[in-house]
Motif scaffolding. Sequence first.
Motif, PDB file in Angstrom:
ATOM      1  N   PHE B  27       0.835  -1.205   0.000  1.00 29.63           N
ATOM      2  CA  PHE B  27       0.000   0.000   0.000  1.00 29.63           C
ATOM      3  C   PHE B  27       0.874   1.261   0.000  1.00 29.63           C
ATOM      4  O   PHE B  27       0.696   2.160  -0.835  1.00 29.63           O
ATOM      5  CB  PHE B  27      -0.915  -0.040   1.232  1.00 29.63           C
ATOM      6  CG  PHE B  27      -1.731   1.205   1.434  1.00 29.63           C
ATOM      7  CD1 PHE B  27      -2.707   1.574   0.531  1.00 29.63           C
ATOM      8  CD2 PHE B  27      -1.518   2.014   2.537  1.00 29.63           C
ATOM      9  CE1 PHE B  27      -3.459   2.719   0.719  1.00 29.63           C
ATOM     10  CE2 PHE B  27      -2.256   3.169   2.740  1.00 29.63           C
ATOM     11  CZ  PHE B  27      -3.230   3.519   1.827  1.00 29.63           C
ATOM     12  N   VAL B  28       1.827   1.305   0.927  1.00 25.98           N
ATOM     13  CA  VAL B  28       2.687   2.493   1.054  1.00 25.98           C
ATOM     14  C   VAL B  28       3.505   2.696  -0.223  1.00 25.98           C
ATOM     15  O   VAL B  28       3.592   3.813  -0.748  1.00 25.98           O
ATOM     16  CB  VAL B  28       3.610   2.358   2.285  1.00 25.98           C
ATOM     17  CG1 VAL B  28       4.707   3.427   2.276  1.00 25.98           C
ATOM     18  CG2 VAL B  28       2.801   2.474   3.570  1.00 25.98           C
ATOM     19  N   ALA B  29       4.066   1.586  -0.718  1.00 24.29           N
ATOM     20  CA  ALA B  29       4.897   1.692  -1.926  1.00 24.29           C
ATOM     21  C   ALA B  29       4.061   2.182  -3.096  1.00 24.29           C
ATOM     22  O   ALA B  29       4.492   3.059  -3.855  1.00 24.29           O
ATOM     23  CB  ALA B  29       5.522   0.340  -2.246  1.00 24.29           C
ATOM     24  N   GLU B  30       2.879   1.642  -3.240  1.00 22.62           N
ATOM     25  CA  GLU B  30       2.053   2.013  -4.385  1.00 22.62           C
ATOM     26  C   GLU B  30       1.654   3.485  -4.311  1.00 22.62           C
ATOM     27  O   GLU B  30       1.750   4.211  -5.300  1.00 22.62           O
ATOM     28  CB  GLU B  30       0.802   1.119  -4.434  1.00 22.62           C
ATOM     29  CG  GLU B  30      -0.013   1.266  -5.705  1.00 22.62           C
ATOM     30  CD  GLU B  30       0.822   1.159  -6.971  1.00 22.62           C
ATOM     31  OE1 GLU B  30       1.653   0.250  -7.073  1.00 22.62           O
ATOM     32  OE2 GLU B  30       0.653   2.015  -7.868  1.00 22.62           O
ATOM     33  N   VAL B  31       1.225   3.892  -3.114  1.00 24.34           N
ATOM     34  CA  VAL B  31       0.843   5.307  -2.962  1.00 24.34           C
ATOM     35  C   VAL B  31       2.058   6.197  -3.198  1.00 24.34           C
ATOM     36  O   VAL B  31       1.971   7.222  -3.886  1.00 24.34           O
ATOM     37  CB  VAL B  31       0.241   5.559  -1.551  1.00 24.34           C
ATOM     38  CG1 VAL B  31       0.051   7.054  -1.312  1.00 24.34           C
ATOM     39  CG2 VAL B  31      -1.090   4.842  -1.413  1.00 24.34           C
ATOM     40  N   GLY B  32       3.210   5.788  -2.647  1.00 23.55           N
ATOM     41  CA  GLY B  32       4.437   6.562  -2.821  1.00 23.55           C
ATOM     42  C   GLY B  32       4.833   6.650  -4.282  1.00 23.55           C
ATOM     43  O   GLY B  32       5.231   7.719  -4.769  1.00 23.55           O
ATOM     44  N   ILE B  33       4.712   5.534  -4.976  1.00 23.50           N
ATOM     45  CA  ILE B  33       5.077   5.520  -6.399  1.00 23.50           C
ATOM     46  C   ILE B  33       4.141   6.435  -7.183  1.00 23.50           C
ATOM     47  O   ILE B  33       4.566   7.175  -8.069  1.00 23.50           O
ATOM     48  CB  ILE B  33       5.068   4.073  -6.940  1.00 23.50           C
ATOM     49  CG1 ILE B  33       6.292   3.318  -6.411  1.00 23.50           C
ATOM     50  CG2 ILE B  33       5.043   4.043  -8.453  1.00 23.50           C
ATOM     51  CD1 ILE B  33       6.269   1.833  -6.644  1.00 23.50           C
ATOM     52  N   LEU B  34       2.880   6.396  -6.835  1.00 25.54           N
ATOM     53  CA  LEU B  34       1.930   7.283  -7.517  1.00 25.54           C
ATOM     54  C   LEU B  34       2.259   8.744  -7.221  1.00 25.54           C
ATOM     55  O   LEU B  34       2.191   9.595  -8.103  1.00 25.54           O
ATOM     56  CB  LEU B  34       0.496   6.970  -7.079  1.00 25.54           C
ATOM     57  CG  LEU B  34      -0.120   5.702  -7.673  1.00 25.54           C
ATOM     58  CD1 LEU B  34      -1.487   5.443  -7.073  1.00 25.54           C
ATOM     59  CD2 LEU B  34      -0.237   5.797  -9.182  1.00 25.54           C
ATOM     60  N   GLN B  35       2.646   9.010  -5.973  1.00 25.35           N
ATOM     61  CA  GLN B  35       3.025  10.387  -5.620  1.00 25.35           C
ATOM     62  C   GLN B  35       4.289  10.805  -6.376  1.00 25.35           C
ATOM     63  O   GLN B  35       4.373  11.932  -6.865  1.00 25.35           O
ATOM     64  CB  GLN B  35       3.264  10.502  -4.113  1.00 25.35           C
ATOM     65  CG  GLN B  35       1.959  10.598  -3.323  1.00 25.35           C
ATOM     66  CD  GLN B  35       2.221  10.832  -1.852  1.00 25.35           C
ATOM     67  OE1 GLN B  35       3.071  10.173  -1.267  1.00 25.35           O
ATOM     68  NE2 GLN B  35       1.505  11.739  -1.257  1.00 25.35           N
ATOM     69  N   SER B  36       5.259   9.869  -6.452  1.00 28.75           N
ATOM     70  CA  SER B  36       6.478  10.158  -7.210  1.00 28.75           C
ATOM     71  C   SER B  36       6.131  10.441  -8.663  1.00 28.75           C
ATOM     72  O   SER B  36       6.687  11.342  -9.291  1.00 28.75           O
ATOM     73  CB  SER B  36       7.435   8.965  -7.151  1.00 28.75           C
ATOM     74  OG  SER B  36       7.856   8.749  -5.853  1.00 28.75           O
ATOM     75  N   HIS B  37       5.207   9.628  -9.166  1.00 33.60           N
ATOM     76  CA  HIS B  37       4.767   9.810 -10.555  1.00 33.60           C
ATOM     77  C   HIS B  37       4.214  11.227 -10.742  1.00 33.60           C
ATOM     78  O   HIS B  37       4.553  11.917 -11.705  1.00 33.60           O
ATOM     79  CB  HIS B  37       3.695   8.769 -10.878  1.00 33.60           C
ATOM     80  CG  HIS B  37       3.119   8.901 -12.246  1.00 33.60           C
ATOM     81  ND1 HIS B  37       3.603   8.209 -13.318  1.00 33.60           N
ATOM     82  CD2 HIS B  37       2.110   9.669 -12.721  1.00 33.60           C
ATOM     83  CE1 HIS B  37       2.901   8.541 -14.394  1.00 33.60           C
ATOM     84  NE2 HIS B  37       1.991   9.419 -14.049  1.00 33.60           N
ATOM     85  N   ASP B  38       3.382  11.653  -9.786  1.00 33.96           N
ATOM     86  CA  ASP B  38       2.782  12.991  -9.879  1.00 33.96           C
ATOM     87  C   ASP B  38       3.855  14.071  -9.828  1.00 33.96           C
ATOM     88  O   ASP B  38       3.834  15.019 -10.611  1.00 33.96           O
ATOM     89  CB  ASP B  38       1.789  13.203  -8.731  1.00 33.96           C
ATOM     90  CG  ASP B  38       0.553  12.339  -8.895  1.00 33.96           C
ATOM     91  OD1 ASP B  38       0.366  11.801 -10.005  1.00 33.96           O
ATOM     92  OD2 ASP B  38      -0.202  12.190  -7.927  1.00 33.96           O
TER      93      ASP B  38
END
Lengths: 228, 423
Positions: B27-38
Amino acid sequence: MMIDARNLSKRYSRPEGDVQALSDVSLAVDENEFVVVRGPSGSGKSTLLMVIGGLLTPDSGRVTVCGDDPYALSPDRRARFRAKNIGFVFQQFHIVPYLTVRDNVLSASMALRTEDTEQRATELIERFGLADRSGHVPGELSTGERQRTALARAILNDPRLILADEPTGNLDEANGRLVLSSLAELATRNRSVLVVTHDPAVEEFAHRTVCLEAGRITGSSESVKIQE
Amino acid sequence: MVCRELLHRRLAALLAVLLVAAAVGAFVAEVGILQSHDTRTEEMLEAKQAEADRELAAMEDEYRKYMKELGFNVLILPEEQDLAEFWRTGCAGGTMPEENVRRLAATGTTRMRHLLPIVQARVRWPEKERTITLVGTRGEVPIVGRGQKEPMLDPVPTRKIVLGHQLATDLGLTPGDSLRLMGKTFEVLSVRPHHGSEGDVTVWISLADAQQILALEGRIHAIEALKCHCASTGKETIAEEIRELKDGIRSALPDMQVVVRENKVTVRAKARQKAKEVHESTIRKWQSDRADLRRERENFAAVIVPLIMLAAAACIGLLALMNVRERRAEIGILRAIGLQSSQVLALFLARAAIVGIAGTLLGSIGGMAVIAARSQVGGVPFVFPYPAVVGALVLAPLVAVLAGLAPALLAAGEDPAAVLTED
């Protein structure tokens, strides 16, 4: 009177057929009395112990312990009643495997904590010869030490009644006698002890023996205690 | 007691903690990756925008230079000239005084570079029995206050003639040849190269000769202002400058009409506008692609992460159930010595909560390690996923407790008598 059980009956419903564990059993135990209930396996000894201990509701009959009917109480009040008035000792010891001797003894205080709990635990550990094993877990203890630990736990809260189910069943003779003599000693201090067993050796320590067969009391006899 | 139990059954506890950690980590990694993407998208967008701005600014300068060179053409015709007729025949019917050219030049306008008085008519060439376009020109009229520019059209000396390519070919004429045009003798000065236009059947003579032949002494058909230029480059500002130029001409020559021909300046401006639009459209497309990519990742995460969480919760529940089964005797004796069922329930829920908290901490660290590794490898910015970590710290222990609730209730409901009398 410490125990006043009258006309207790208990039937178990099993797939292979109903089992009448107790049939109209009546039993009275006074203060300072050590009573043994003897009988073969399946005679209803353990059921009687559980019913008297407030753990198993009888189908009929009435039981009072220390003057109170535990089954008239709510489950939570009954649990507190047990914590305060009854100590249990079992053949399999049932001590918590991951707790040290001291913590096992103290586990009884989870239900009823008093100011002198810690000191009392220390005294009991010493009294039962477990002082040098205090920090050990059950896996590191002998069977006798385990049963003594269970006994110390049973009396931590200073209950007025000790109920023991085959307390010597897993012990050698020496340890068995040690445990029984401890129980007998407890029965001299305003407490009562009720032991259910098929071991005739226990009778030597008891004031009275009651025979139970097929859920019925078939006889009673006074004993002359060895200590005396 | 709970911690001792966890340490005692450390393998099962570790497995439960790892399950929570896996779910939280995902969960944390996915949200973090999405944030990094943004964040990466924002950075890239800023870079692209800056690059586009730089390119457009460079283009602006280029266009400004081009426009100075290229300019645009303005045709000045008599007021009464029917423009439809003019566009159809290519020639003006009405005339104006030749003096108009000098009046216009005398304004000293800076936007007009070359002023050419023109006489132009479709006439019958009787000597050759064909219809031609006759153009009389005298070259550029100098504008007051400005140096002589390079002539837009070489003046044709009197009695000389310049022939369109088709005419010269058809009549077999070459430079130096003599010919008769409407009763006058001319010497071929030159032949214009092939254009594939009206110019191929056009003859150019001096303005004076044309006026004499057409009986238009002192009059002309039109004035051409060639290579007029604009100071600005924007499509709108160019239009504004052209409007100002037309107004300036009209104030000098009130009875004239001014026609701006489609010109390279406006074409360039349109091209520039188009280039800008293409840039913007490209950025929009890129943004849309990034958004699609994010949506795909989000959709993937929306399926995978809950699945992992559900599977983890199920496994935690199963492990908790196994724990309860394993500890039946312990539960029995605790109940026998007086623990209430709620206390037994609390013991098992506390266990689940500790597992949940430990798993969440471990999972958060793991998730952030994944984000950091991805940041290192992929060159994307590291973004600390605050919302995910905070959410996980609150939710994961809660989910772990919920997953362990049924087994805990089972434990609390154990019949101590039945348990304690078991062999």
